[in-house]
Each structure stands twice: as structure tokens, then as C-alpha cells.
Design an enzyme around this catalytic site. Sequence first.
Site, PDB file in Angstrom:
ATOM      1  N   LYS A  13       0.832  -1.217   0.000  1.00 27.42           N
ATOM      2  CA  LYS A  13       0.000   0.000   0.000  1.00 27.42           C
ATOM      3  C   LYS A  13       0.861   1.260   0.000  1.00 27.42           C
ATOM      4  CE  LYS A  13      -2.071  -1.106   3.895  1.00 27.42           C
ATOM      5  NZ  LYS A  13      -1.366  -2.365   4.217  1.00 27.42           N
ATOM      6  N   ARG A  88      -9.860   1.002   8.274  1.00 27.29           N
ATOM      7  CA  ARG A  88      -9.432  -0.353   8.626  1.00 27.29           C
ATOM      8  C   ARG A  88     -10.518  -1.111   9.363  1.00 27.29           C
ATOM      9  NH1 ARG A  88      -3.484   0.584   8.626  1.00 27.29           N
ATOM     10  NH2 ARG A  88      -2.563  -1.436   8.996  1.00 27.29           N
ATOM     11  N   ARG A 127      12.014  -5.441   4.994  1.00 29.23           N
ATOM     12  CA  ARG A 127      11.762  -4.026   4.681  1.00 29.23           C
ATOM     13  C   ARG A 127      12.660  -3.086   5.480  1.00 29.23           C
ATOM     14  NH1 ARG A 127       5.870  -1.515   5.455  1.00 29.23           N
ATOM     15  NH2 ARG A 127       6.041  -2.467   7.515  1.00 29.23           N
ATOM     16  N   ARG A 160      11.156  -1.132  11.029  1.00 28.16           N
ATOM     17  CA  ARG A 160      10.058  -0.792  11.930  1.00 28.16           C
ATOM     18  C   ARG A 160       9.967  -1.765  13.098  1.00 28.16           C
ATOM     19  NH1 ARG A 160       4.857   0.429   8.248  1.00 28.16           N
ATOM     20  NH2 ARG A 160       3.901  -0.864   9.865  1.00 28.16           N
ATOM     21  N   ARG A 171      -0.662  -8.785  13.386  1.00 23.59           N
ATOM     22  CA  ARG A 171      -1.249  -7.794  12.465  1.00 23.59           C
ATOM     23  C   ARG A 171      -2.074  -8.489  11.392  1.00 23.59           C
ATOM     24  NH1 ARG A 171       4.211  -5.128  10.945  1.00 23.59           N
ATOM     25  NH2 ARG A 171       3.079  -3.992   9.331  1.00 23.59           N
TER      26      ARG A 171
HETATM   27  P1  AP5 Z   1       4.838  -1.572   1.850  1.00 24.10           P
HETATM   28  O1  AP5 Z   1       4.557  -0.752   0.650  1.00 24.10           O
HETATM   29  O2  AP5 Z   1       5.501  -0.913   3.014  1.00 24.10           O
HETATM   30  O3  AP5 Z   1       3.521  -2.338   2.329  1.00 24.10           O
HETATM   31  P2  AP5 Z   1       2.298  -1.795   3.188  1.00 24.10           P
HETATM   32  O4  AP5 Z   1       1.096  -2.502   2.702  1.00 24.10           O
HETATM   33  O5  AP5 Z   1       2.279  -0.299   3.194  1.00 24.10           O
HETATM   34  O6  AP5 Z   1       2.724  -2.381   4.597  1.00 24.10           O
HETATM   35  P3  AP5 Z   1       2.582  -1.759   6.047  1.00 24.10           P
HETATM   36  O7  AP5 Z   1       3.348  -2.704   6.956  1.00 24.10           O
HETATM   37  O8  AP5 Z   1       3.007  -0.323   6.100  1.00 24.10           O
HETATM   38  O9  AP5 Z   1       1.081  -1.893   6.295  1.00 24.10           O
HETATM   39  P4  AP5 Z   1       0.359  -1.881   7.611  1.00 24.10           P
HETATM   40  O10 AP5 Z   1      -1.018  -1.724   7.153  1.00 24.10           O
HETATM   41  O11 AP5 Z   1       0.623  -3.025   8.511  1.00 24.10           O
HETATM   42  O12 AP5 Z   1       1.040  -0.674   8.416  1.00 24.10           O
HETATM   43  P5  AP5 Z   1       0.563   0.808   8.744  1.00 24.10           P
HETATM   44  O13 AP5 Z   1       1.767   1.644   8.760  1.00 24.10           O
HETATM   45  O14 AP5 Z   1      -0.578   1.221   7.908  1.00 24.10           O
HETATM   46  O15 AP5 Z   1       5.727  -2.807   1.368  1.00 24.10           O
HETATM   47  C1  AP5 Z   1       6.272  -3.733   2.294  1.00 24.10           C
HETATM   48  C2  AP5 Z   1       7.650  -4.222   1.809  1.00 24.10           C
HETATM   49  O16 AP5 Z   1       7.462  -4.958   0.610  1.00 24.10           O
HETATM   50  C3  AP5 Z   1       8.663  -3.100   1.481  1.00 24.10           C
HETATM   51  O17 AP5 Z   1       9.948  -3.523   1.828  1.00 24.10           O
HETATM   52  C4  AP5 Z   1       8.567  -2.946  -0.047  1.00 24.10           C
HETATM   53  O18 AP5 Z   1       9.785  -2.487  -0.609  1.00 24.10           O
HETATM   54  C5  AP5 Z   1       8.240  -4.389  -0.462  1.00 24.10           C
HETATM   55  N1  AP5 Z   1       7.407  -4.451  -1.654  1.00 24.10           N
HETATM   56  C6  AP5 Z   1       6.385  -3.633  -2.007  1.00 24.10           C
HETATM   57  N2  AP5 Z   1       5.848  -4.030  -3.175  1.00 24.10           N
HETATM   58  C7  AP5 Z   1       6.536  -5.150  -3.551  1.00 24.10           C
HETATM   59  C8  AP5 Z   1       6.461  -6.030  -4.660  1.00 24.10           C
HETATM   60  N3  AP5 Z   1       5.573  -5.834  -5.614  1.00 24.10           N
HETATM   61  N4  AP5 Z   1       7.294  -7.087  -4.717  1.00 24.10           N
HETATM   62  C9  AP5 Z   1       8.222  -7.291  -3.732  1.00 24.10           C
HETATM   63  N5  AP5 Z   1       8.361  -6.477  -2.672  1.00 24.10           N
HETATM   64  C10 AP5 Z   1       7.528  -5.424  -2.573  1.00 24.10           C
HETATM   65  O19 AP5 Z   1      -0.009   0.636  10.224  1.00 24.10           O
HETATM   66  C11 AP5 Z   1       0.838   0.345  11.319  1.00 24.10           C
HETATM   67  C12 AP5 Z   1       0.030   0.305  12.606  1.00 24.10           C
HETATM   68  O20 AP5 Z   1      -0.582   1.590  12.848  1.00 24.10           O
HETATM   69  C13 AP5 Z   1      -1.154  -0.674  12.615  1.00 24.10           C
HETATM   70  O21 AP5 Z   1      -0.763  -1.980  12.976  1.00 24.10           O
HETATM   71  C14 AP5 Z   1      -2.072  -0.026  13.667  1.00 24.10           C
HETATM   72  O22 AP5 Z   1      -1.631  -0.283  14.970  1.00 24.10           O
HETATM   73  C15 AP5 Z   1      -1.891   1.459  13.397  1.00 24.10           C
HETATM   74  N6  AP5 Z   1      -2.875   1.981  12.416  1.00 24.10           N
HETATM   75  C16 AP5 Z   1      -2.606   2.504  11.189  1.00 24.10           C
HETATM   76  N7  AP5 Z   1      -3.749   2.876  10.566  1.00 24.10           N
HETATM   77  C17 AP5 Z   1      -4.765   2.583  11.419  1.00 24.10           C
HETATM   78  C18 AP5 Z   1      -6.170   2.717  11.348  1.00 24.10           C
HETATM   79  N8  AP5 Z   1      -6.775   3.217  10.249  1.00 24.10           N
HETATM   80  N9  AP5 Z   1      -6.909   2.306  12.404  1.00 24.10           N
HETATM   81  C19 AP5 Z   1      -6.327   1.817  13.511  1.00 24.10           C
HETATM   82  N10 AP5 Z   1      -5.002   1.655  13.649  1.00 24.10           N
HETATM   83  C20 AP5 Z   1      -4.214   2.033  12.615  1.00 24.10           C
END
Ligand code: AP5
Length: 213
Positions: A13, A88, A127, A160, A171
Site C-alpha cells: 500500500k 481499517r 523491509r 520498523r 497484524r
Molecule cells: P509496503 O509498501 O511498506 O507495504 P504496506 O502494505 O504499506 O505495509 P505496512 O506494513 O506499512 O502496512 P500496515 O497496514 O501493517 O502498516 P501501517 O503503517 O498502515 O511494502 C512492504 C515491503 O514490501 C517493502 O519492503 C517494499 O519495498 C516491499 N514491496 C512492495 N511491493 C513489492 C512487490 N511488488 N514485490 C516485492 N516487494 C515489494 O499501520 C501500522 C500500525 O498503525 C497498525 O498496525 C495499527 O496499529 C496502526 N494503524 C494505522 N492505521 C490505522 C487505522 N486506520 N486504524 C487503527 N489503527 C491504525
Amino acid sequence: MRVILLGPPGSGKGTQANLLQERFSIPKISTGDILRAAVSDGNELGKQAGAYMDQGQLVPDEIVVGLIKNRIQEADCRNGFILDGFPRTIVQAEKLEEMLRSMNQDIDVVVDLEVDHQEVLVRLAGRSTCKQCGAMYHTTSHPPKAVGVCDECGGELYQREDDNEATILKRLTVYDRQTAPLKQYYENQGKLKTAPGRGTVDEIFSRVCEMVN
Ligand code: AP5
């Protein structure tokens, strides 16, 4: 253009949101980034959110809804935005709809990046992210030219806190239980498009662009 990127942790994402914001000149709004910035500032929001994030749990709806409400009213969102990591839960989706309705706006498309759990574990374990500009790398699929240093700005790369295996598994469970039901929610509204998330970043970006256009 108002876009939601859905998908499990590590589905890409953030990677796709960064590319979309550059291509379409509209801001990416990542609740994860906003919350992590608050945690590193040590402010009140960060103190409240940090404990949930460390455990791989969702931060309570009222906190994230408040953040988004303020953010989407800012001037740079007038022509649209890309939501990365929000909504979410069904409650968050309903609140978002209410907010947008009161602004005479609506979501145009919801892109679901479909990636299986095994691939997620590989992606998140490898990552690293730039502290300065947020650029993302992966040990095998997209390594930086110099270890620990961002190609884009020379900033320091970090891993992270929540990217350890135990928290990643939590997660994923939270995603299956609380976030995956949003697919049906947006399918019912005729807004859901599913992009197979396997392939190179560029291949997936072309698919996502087609869907968004
Ligand atoms: P990346 O692009 O970072 O993936 P992502 O889907 O953004 O992963 P996240 O871990 O950031 O998602 P998340 O939803 O768990 O975390 P968030 O920060 O939102 O890619 C991942 C890796 O893969 C990278 O190394 C990249 O280079 C590689 N990659 C990408 N595309 C690729 C491909 N095609 N092929 C190979 N490799 C590839 O949330 C974190 C925490 O915040 C949550 O757990 C929660 O506690 C809180 N939070 C955030 N939003 C909310 C909400 N709306 N409500 C409640 N709590 C929330």
C-alpha cells in the site's frame, strides 16, 4: 480523485501510494505514518497510539477518525487524496462516508492489493525505510545501493518496531478479522477493484493506474 488502498500489512500500500501521489500530484494520507510520527515526537497522541501499535493491534477508531477528519479538510486535499491504511474497520468506513458527504465528496475507487500471508512475511522481514524521506527498500527485491543508506536522499534506513515475526502474525490476524470485511462493504457499493499484488512494483503500479483511471 479519491482513492483507498486496501490490503494486508506488507501488501505494498505504502509503495503504491508513494508512486500514485507522484503520478497524480495528490497527497498520500497514511494513518500509519501519522501515528509513527506522533510516537517518535512523544506527544499525547503518540503515547496513546504506541502501545496498540507495538502489539499489532488497531488504534481505537475515535483517534484515527479524528486524525483523518482534520487531514482531508486541508487545502492540498481539494483535488483528491490517496488513503493508505484507512479505513481499517467498518466503523471507520462509515465515518469516512459521513465526513465526505458533509463535504459533497465521495470515494471514487477502492483498490485491494491481494497478497498471501507467506509473501507478507518475506516482504516485511526484509523491509527498511528512510528516516528522512520515507523511501522504502527491501533486502532482496529492492535493496539500497549502500547498506543502511537511502538512495534518494542519503538518509538513514531503519527497520520498523512492528516488523518482527510475532507482531506481523498478530497484524495479519487483526487484518483478517477487522479489515478484510471492508472488501465486501466496498464491493456492495460497486467501488472495489482487486489488483493481484504479486509481481514487480512497476507491474503492480501499471495495474493500479488502470484501475484508478
Ligand atoms: P509496503 O509498501 O511498506 O507495504 P504496506 O502494505 O504499506 O505495509 P505496512 O506494513 O506499512 O502496512 P500496515 O497496514 O501493517 O502498516 P501501517 O503503517 O498502515 O511494502 C512492504 C515491503 O514490501 C517493502 O519492503 C517494499 O519495498 C516491499 N514491496 C512492495 N511491493 C513489492 C512487490 N511488488 N514485490 C516485492 N516487494 C515489494 O499501520 C501500522 C500500525 O498503525 C497498525 O498496525 C495499527 O496499529 C496502526 N494503524 C494505522 N492505521 C490505522 C487505522 N486506520 N486504524 C487503527 N489503527 C491504525
